[in-house]
Design an enzyme around this catalytic site. Structure first.
Site, PDB file in Angstrom:
ATOM      1  N   VAL B  48      39.998  40.442  36.293  1.00  0.00           N
ATOM      2  CA  VAL B  48      39.423  39.314  37.028  1.00  0.00           C
ATOM      3  C   VAL B  48      40.496  38.407  37.627  1.00  0.00           C
ATOM      4  O   VAL B  48      40.263  37.719  38.605  1.00  0.00           O
ATOM      5  CB  VAL B  48      38.479  38.529  36.073  1.00  0.00           C
ATOM      6  CG1 VAL B  48      39.246  37.537  35.205  1.00  0.00           C
ATOM      7  CG2 VAL B  48      37.365  37.844  36.820  1.00  0.00           C
ATOM      8  N   PHE B 118      52.389  43.520  51.781  1.00  0.00           N
ATOM      9  CA  PHE B 118      52.715  43.265  50.381  1.00  0.00           C
ATOM     10  C   PHE B 118      54.141  43.716  50.099  1.00  0.00           C
ATOM     11  O   PHE B 118      54.705  44.532  50.844  1.00  0.00           O
ATOM     12  CB  PHE B 118      51.733  44.000  49.465  1.00  0.00           C
ATOM     13  CG  PHE B 118      50.968  43.078  48.554  1.00  0.00           C
ATOM     14  CD1 PHE B 118      50.036  42.204  49.071  1.00  0.00           C
ATOM     15  CD2 PHE B 118      51.189  43.074  47.178  1.00  0.00           C
ATOM     16  CE1 PHE B 118      49.337  41.342  48.235  1.00  0.00           C
ATOM     17  CE2 PHE B 118      50.491  42.215  46.344  1.00  0.00           C
ATOM     18  CZ  PHE B 118      49.567  41.356  46.866  1.00  0.00           C
ATOM     19  N   ASP B 213      46.153  46.144  22.930  1.00  0.00           N
ATOM     20  CA  ASP B 213      45.360  46.782  21.879  1.00  0.00           C
ATOM     21  C   ASP B 213      45.372  48.309  21.965  1.00  0.00           C
ATOM     22  O   ASP B 213      45.585  48.992  20.965  1.00  0.00           O
ATOM     23  CB  ASP B 213      43.914  46.260  21.926  1.00  0.00           C
ATOM     24  CG  ASP B 213      43.845  44.750  21.798  1.00  0.00           C
ATOM     25  OD1 ASP B 213      44.771  44.167  21.201  1.00  0.00           O
ATOM     26  OD2 ASP B 213      42.881  44.140  22.299  1.00  0.00           O
ATOM     27  N   GLN B 232      57.337  43.893  34.101  1.00  0.00           N
ATOM     28  CA  GLN B 232      57.510  43.271  35.408  1.00  0.00           C
ATOM     29  C   GLN B 232      57.418  41.752  35.324  1.00  0.00           C
ATOM     30  O   GLN B 232      56.449  41.223  34.781  1.00  0.00           O
ATOM     31  CB  GLN B 232      56.433  43.775  36.363  1.00  0.00           C
ATOM     32  CG  GLN B 232      56.520  43.161  37.745  1.00  0.00           C
ATOM     33  CD  GLN B 232      55.721  43.964  38.752  1.00  0.00           C
ATOM     34  OE1 GLN B 232      54.513  43.898  38.778  1.00  0.00           O
ATOM     35  NE2 GLN B 232      56.409  44.746  39.567  1.00  0.00           N
ATOM     36  N   HIS B 234      56.770  38.743  37.597  1.00  0.00           N
ATOM     37  CA  HIS B 234      56.278  38.386  38.927  1.00  0.00           C
ATOM     38  C   HIS B 234      57.084  37.174  39.380  1.00  0.00           C
ATOM     39  O   HIS B 234      57.308  36.255  38.604  1.00  0.00           O
ATOM     40  CB  HIS B 234      54.786  38.046  38.844  1.00  0.00           C
ATOM     41  CG  HIS B 234      54.117  37.977  40.178  1.00  0.00           C
ATOM     42  ND1 HIS B 234      54.363  36.969  41.078  1.00  0.00           N
ATOM     43  CD2 HIS B 234      53.221  38.803  40.765  1.00  0.00           C
ATOM     44  CE1 HIS B 234      53.634  37.177  42.172  1.00  0.00           C
ATOM     45  NE2 HIS B 234      52.931  38.278  42.003  1.00  0.00           N
ATOM     46  N   LEU B 244      49.390  32.778  37.805  1.00  0.00           N
ATOM     47  CA  LEU B 244      49.883  33.587  38.917  1.00  0.00           C
ATOM     48  C   LEU B 244      49.587  32.952  40.276  1.00  0.00           C
ATOM     49  O   LEU B 244      48.464  32.534  40.556  1.00  0.00           O
ATOM     50  CB  LEU B 244      49.202  34.961  38.852  1.00  0.00           C
ATOM     51  CG  LEU B 244      49.425  35.909  40.036  1.00  0.00           C
ATOM     52  CD1 LEU B 244      50.862  36.390  40.062  1.00  0.00           C
ATOM     53  CD2 LEU B 244      48.478  37.092  39.941  1.00  0.00           C
ATOM     54  N   GLU B 247      51.388  37.365  45.307  1.00  0.00           N
ATOM     55  CA  GLU B 247      52.348  37.853  46.295  1.00  0.00           C
ATOM     56  C   GLU B 247      51.777  37.779  47.714  1.00  0.00           C
ATOM     57  O   GLU B 247      52.518  37.731  48.695  1.00  0.00           O
ATOM     58  CB  GLU B 247      52.666  39.312  45.941  1.00  0.00           C
ATOM     59  CG  GLU B 247      53.780  39.937  46.703  1.00  0.00           C
ATOM     60  CD  GLU B 247      54.236  41.233  46.020  1.00  0.00           C
ATOM     61  OE1 GLU B 247      54.497  41.203  44.797  1.00  0.00           O
ATOM     62  OE2 GLU B 247      54.316  42.258  46.695  1.00  0.00           O
ATOM     63  N   ARG B 281      59.185  43.188  43.609  1.00  0.00           N
ATOM     64  CA  ARG B 281      59.134  42.071  42.662  1.00  0.00           C
ATOM     65  C   ARG B 281      60.383  41.976  41.789  1.00  0.00           C
ATOM     66  O   ARG B 281      60.849  40.877  41.488  1.00  0.00           O
ATOM     67  CB  ARG B 281      57.906  42.211  41.780  1.00  0.00           C
ATOM     68  CG  ARG B 281      56.643  41.948  42.550  1.00  0.00           C
ATOM     69  CD  ARG B 281      55.405  42.133  41.696  1.00  0.00           C
ATOM     70  NE  ARG B 281      54.226  41.825  42.491  1.00  0.00           N
ATOM     71  CZ  ARG B 281      52.986  42.076  42.101  1.00  0.00           C
ATOM     72  NH1 ARG B 281      52.760  42.638  40.922  1.00  0.00           N
ATOM     73  NH2 ARG B 281      51.964  41.766  42.874  1.00  0.00           N
ATOM     74  N   TYR B 352      53.334  42.237  34.019  1.00  0.00           N
ATOM     75  CA  TYR B 352      52.767  43.581  33.961  1.00  0.00           C
ATOM     76  C   TYR B 352      53.702  44.505  33.190  1.00  0.00           C
ATOM     77  O   TYR B 352      54.919  44.346  33.242  1.00  0.00           O
ATOM     78  CB  TYR B 352      52.595  44.117  35.393  1.00  0.00           C
ATOM     79  CG  TYR B 352      51.939  45.465  35.482  1.00  0.00           C
ATOM     80  CD1 TYR B 352      50.553  45.582  35.499  1.00  0.00           C
ATOM     81  CD2 TYR B 352      52.704  46.626  35.537  1.00  0.00           C
ATOM     82  CE1 TYR B 352      49.950  46.823  35.585  1.00  0.00           C
ATOM     83  CE2 TYR B 352      52.108  47.871  35.615  1.00  0.00           C
ATOM     84  CZ  TYR B 352      50.727  47.961  35.639  1.00  0.00           C
ATOM     85  OH  TYR B 352      50.130  49.190  35.718  1.00  0.00           O
ATOM     86  N   ARG B 386      56.734  48.413  39.394  1.00  0.00           N
ATOM     87  CA  ARG B 386      55.499  48.654  40.128  1.00  0.00           C
ATOM     88  C   ARG B 386      55.484  47.848  41.419  1.00  0.00           C
ATOM     89  O   ARG B 386      55.930  46.704  41.435  1.00  0.00           O
ATOM     90  CB  ARG B 386      54.303  48.232  39.257  1.00  0.00           C
ATOM     91  CG  ARG B 386      52.983  48.269  39.997  1.00  0.00           C
ATOM     92  CD  ARG B 386      51.838  47.972  39.069  1.00  0.00           C
ATOM     93  NE  ARG B 386      51.732  46.579  38.668  1.00  0.00           N
ATOM     94  CZ  ARG B 386      51.178  45.620  39.424  1.00  0.00           C
ATOM     95  NH1 ARG B 386      50.703  45.888  40.618  1.00  0.00           N
ATOM     96  NH2 ARG B 386      51.112  44.382  38.974  1.00  0.00           N
ATOM     97  N   SER B 391      48.468  48.481  41.335  1.00  0.00           N
ATOM     98  CA  SER B 391      47.887  48.616  39.994  1.00  0.00           C
ATOM     99  C   SER B 391      46.363  48.587  40.009  1.00  0.00           C
ATOM    100  O   SER B 391      45.728  49.295  39.228  1.00  0.00           O
ATOM    101  CB  SER B 391      48.417  47.537  39.056  1.00  0.00           C
ATOM    102  OG  SER B 391      48.034  46.271  39.494  1.00  0.00           O
TER     103      SER B 391
END
Lengths: 248, 574, 130
Positions: B48, B118, B213, B232, B234, B244, B247, B281, B352, B386, B391
């Protein structure tokens, strides 16, 4: 950052110990830029690990941390503590059964949402090979606002109809159904109509407008429901005229 | 054992990968019963929070080869090229499916899906729905999943153990958080899709539920975690919270500036060349870190540390409101800055994990019937770094593939003997009961968690050094021992979030152990793993994946070759 | 589980008050509706009955009741104006919904014009009777 203390009065309820919810006060050293959620997390981490509350994204998009703050439904991760005085009351969302402390039961909402068929329905499913459907920016704007609901349930906690009529499908679910009806890619309005205009549907709404007042994402479920009322009346009238014409 | 539930396939995690896998199973065989087990309601999953977009070739001037090469180069040549090839081929179809399911992708005037620039991508191939892409993808998938009656949700169920017998996975043991019951949730295949473990670090974009988990479940079941040293950062997280800032803010034309107002990515050589703010990144996070170290950081009253400025002012209010409304909302709400009038202070923030459960291209692991997809898995799409917007598409492409393959698997496979599985679940239940309200004399969950996140920040930051990584590995091992002395005060069975926090901490400690052990073994700099004492990439010795397994006396390190194919490693310069 | 608790500020919260006032106003509709029926009955029963009905309207209590109903109706209209724009579809055929200020402004305009016309007409009638 300047620190001072506030009294955070939290509603506690453990069904294994308590007959009814009770209030417990915590003295929390708060920082000026804290949100209400940060005070709760401070309590959990430093004062009382038995406090139960839901939270995750802390950026107002996952919808987990809705609670009643000083009587008003709020997303606690975006609600500044500085909006409140020296004593802040945090209670579980109104209009929901309480599982424990600040955690409420959401099963009813999920059933209502599913019953409204919130997915694209087509007479013939599109295949991926057909590529993306065209949709103009204007067609997108027809429903975009109603697709912004994060299911935080503040609207259910504020709605006086939900309080009196447990079967009312409620603001968020109805707004989502209307969002699909308005989507140029969907053909399912007729299949949603029966439940939307039936018992507990849009016509149960008395337009208190509370849902729109408390919505943290400006979805305006009240607007969606009134629009859905109008659309339902018009489609009913149309079907009536069409039937009469067909009969004559 | 309070109850034993029978399904065909058990999916753990209700984010993009888990939901996509569930729908793939339902489409492959509508008769299969799927349990979608999630510790939260699926629409709370951390998918989300993704903002900027999902990558797939869409324009006539783009090509699959270009997307593949960008991804290989972005991975610093540690991505497996056959996987990358498959990914770029399937990406457009997956995003089209989402479109058919109702995802409100932003549009061009002619009604086609709009794409944006991006980092690390040579052309505009990132599909977007303003700057709430993860939110829209998640709700579209969740609402679409509601149409399938055979996808049965076990919401707010915390999986405590994989039930494995004779090398076959036969289900999971899960704690029903609301009732406190442990259930054996049996199925002939299990798909792990629980996301990453960013909460092992103190300053992260990750929500509270991102506690590694699935990685830890697999690790404790004896599977290898792959490439865990690659985490990663960011470049643009908000001060204090780490929230966040996408980007896409740079994709739409935003500039990064230092305290002197200088666009340092252009004025100085940080390896990103003409791409400037649209570099990958890892490089931009290093550039910001170096600017701050050189004394050109921006300080903020009341905030520790220094920052760079993300300047969007030249975009104007109209563009910011139409393309980046969430960025504006976040900056105003959480740092009190309106990007229309002021630059946003930002700094690199843990975002990430490239690593995860070692899987093949089908999402299958070394345990028959056990799959993993999304951030939990390491299918080796992302290698050492990445690219932004790969992702979300990864969750879809490999969620779908693991779903389809698990459906095929359960047609042939028979279940391990039920008695043994239930016995194993009973053991998990006993372990949990011993933990509940345990009056150990030691630390609280919060104290131990703070010690862990401090160790991880010191040992595995944007820049690492050998001594620091080894110290962190030792600290994490020691904290793992202290976990046994944890003091828990909540004895209630109902919605006991102290016990779930303890279980999450145990998972994070396992993930942290794998990260630090793998990091200390890589004496080179590649992608996101930047060693101050080994600043060069060393393909001769380190062009391999790292594997960490749980041995009898702690983590055991191993390696595995990288699958090249089309492109040989070359200097990574933009 | 503990049972749901009604909204915390119900019914005393300021927004709930306005909503309840709006809802309770329907109680005023009952006597007004009854009165309308009486008027129709009187009209149908001949001149004498009609004059008697008109005479009854001069009673101070009736006048007060009508004044209250007038204030209430005005208030309901204004609340409706505020909430009206968003009840309308975003689009009608090719036309986008006009901006809120225009819709609300239009409603106020029609309201003002109608009030003025009614006022003038009433003044004329009353003047004529005098």
């Amino acid at each position: 950052m300047a620190e001072h203390t506030k009294i955070i009065a939290v509603t506690r309820f453990d069904p294994e110990r308590d007959d009814a919810p009770r209030s417990q006060e915590y003295e929390v050293p708060v920082q000026e830029d804290w949100k209400v959620l940060e005070a709760l997390n401070y309590i959990k981490d430093h004062l009382d690990p038995t406090l139960s509350h839901r939270w995750s994204c802390r950026m107002a998009v996952c919808g987990s941390c809705g609670m009643n703050v000083n009587g008003e439904p709020k997303l606690t991760c975006r609600e500044p503590l500085s909006n409140y005085g020296e004593r802040v009351e945090v209670a579980p969302l109104a209009n929901f059964p309480v599982v424990r402390d600040l955690v409420v039961e959401l099963e009813g909402f999920l059933e209502k949402l599913g019953a409204l068929k919130p997915w694209i329905m087509l007479a013939k499913q599109r295949a991926p090979e057909e590529g993306a459907t065209r949709q103009s920016p204007a067609e997108l704007a027809d429903f975009k606002q109603f697709s912004m609901c994060i299911n935080c349930m503040l609207c259910y906690a504020a709605c006086p109809v939900v309080a009196n009529e447990p079967d009312f499908l409620g603001p968020a679910a109805l707004a989502t159904a209307h969002r699909y009806n308005l989507d140029s890619r969907d053909e399912g309005a007729a299949q949603r109509a029966e439940i939307m205009r039936g018992e507990g549907g849009v016509f149960s709404c008395s337009y208190a407008n509370e849902c729109a007042e408390v919505c943290p994402k400006n979805v305006d479920p009240a607007g969606a429901i009134q629009q859905a009322k109008l659309a339902n009346v018009l489609s009913w009238a149309r079907s009536f005229v069409v039937r009469r014409r067909a009969a004559s | 054992m309070d109850s034993v539930l029978h399904y065909d396939i058990v999916i753990v995690g209700g984010g993009a990968a888990g939901l996509r896998a569930a729908i793939a199973v339902a489409e492959a065989d509508p008769q299969l019963r799927v349990a979608l087990v999630s510790k939260v309601y699926p629409m709370r999953s951390h998918t989300v929070s993704a903002e900027g977009g999902a990558a797939a070739v869409a324009r006539a001037d783009d090509s699959l080869e270009a997307h593949a090469y960008d991804t290989v180069k972005g991975s610093d040549f540690l991505g497996d090229q056959p996987v990358i090839q498959y990914f770029v081929e399937r990406a457009p179809e997956e995003l089209v499916r989402l479109e058919h399911w109702g995802c409100p992708w932003s549009r061009n005037d002619d009604g086609t899906v709009a794409t944006r620039a991006f980092g690390g991508m040579t052309t505009k191939r990132t599909w977007f729905a303003t700057d709430k892409v993860g939110f829209h993808i998640l709700h579209t998938l969740f609402q679409t999943s509601l149409r399938y009656e055979r996808i049965e949700r076990l919401d707010e169920h915390f999986v405590t153990k994989l039930l494995v017998q004779d090398g076959r996975c036969g289900g999971v043991a899960a704690l029903d958080i609301r009732s406190g019951e442990t259930r054996a949730v049996l199925g002939r295949a299990v798909i792990l899709a629980t996301g990453g473990g960013g909460r092992a670090w103190p300053f992260t974009t990750n929500g509270a539920i991102k506690t590694g988990d699935g990685m830890a479940l697999a690790y404790r079941a004896g599977l290898a975690l792959k490439d865990m040293e690659f985490v990663q950062y960011h470049p643009t997280g908000l001060p204090g919270t780490g929230i966040l800032i996408t980007e896409a803010a740079r994709g739409e034309g935003g500039h990064l500036k230092n305290a002197e107002g200088e666009r340092f990515l252009i004025t100085r050589d940080y390896g990103v060349g003409q791409k400037a703010e649209l570099g990958p990144r890892d490089m931009i996070s290093r550039a910001i870190t170096q600017e701050i170290a050189a004394g050109r950081g921006v300080s903020l009253p009341g905030k520790t540390g220094e920052f760079a400025h993300l300047d969007l002012r030249h975009l104007g209010a109209a563009k910011i409101d139409s393309r980046l409304p969430f960025v504006r909302e976040l900056a105003r709400t959480y740092i009190g800055v309106d990007p229309v009038h002021e630059p946003i202070p930002v700094r690199p923030v843990l975002h990430y994990m490239m690593g995860g459960v070692d899987t093949d291209i089908d999402g299958a692991t070394q345990i028959a019937g056990l799959y993993a997809a999304g951030e939990t898995a390491c299918v080796s799409l992302n290698g050492a770094n990445r690219l932004g917007s790969n992702s979300l598409t990864e969750c879809l492409v490999f969620g779908a593939r693991s779903g389809a393959h698990s459906a095929a698997h359960v047609r042939e496979a028979d279940a391990p003997p039920e008695a043994a599985l239930v016995e194993s679940a009973r053991a998990a239940e006993a372990e949990l009961e011993a933990l509940r309200g345990r009056q150990g004399g030691g630390e609280t969950v919060a104290q131990l968690r703070d010690a862990m996140t401090r160790a991880m920040e010191e040992g595995t930051g944007v820049y690492r050094e050998q001594a620091g990584m080894r110290r962190a590995a030792a600290q994490i091992a020691e904290l793992g021992g202290r976990f046994a002395q944890l003091r828990l005060q909540d004895g209630s069975r109902v919605f006991n979030t102290e016990i779930t926090a303890a279980l999450e901490l145990r998972n994070l400690l396992d993930v942290a152990a794998a990260v630090t052990v793998a990091a200390a073994e890589r004496r080179e700099s590649r992608g996101a793993h930047a060693c101050s004492d080994y600043p060069e990439r060393n393909d001769g010795e380190y062009l391999h994946h790292s594997l960490v397994r749980l041995g009898d006396s702690g983590p055991v390190f191993d390696k595995k070759p990288v699958e090249l194919g089309i492109w040989e490693p070359e200097e990574r310069k933009y | 589980m503990a049972p749901p608790r009604p909204p915390d500020r119900f019914p005393a919260g300021p927004r709930y008050r306005s909503y309840l006032l709006f809802g309770m106003g329907s109680a005023l509709m009952l006597p007004l509706g009854f009165e309308l029926l009486c008027a129709l009955w009187a009209l149908a029963s001949g001149d004498a009955a009609w004059r008697e009905f008109q005479a009854g309207l001069r009673h101070p209590l009736r006048i007060a009741g009508h004044a209250v109903a007038g204030v209430w109706l005005t208030w309901v209209a204004l609340r409706f104006f505020r909430l009206f724009p968003k009840t309308q579809p975003f689009r009608l055929g090719p036309f986008r919904r006009p901006p809120d200020w225009l819709l609300v402004g239009g409603l106020y305009g029609v309201f003002a014009a109608a009030s003025l016309a009614l006022g003038l007409w009433l003044a004329g009638r009353i003047g004529g009777l005098g």
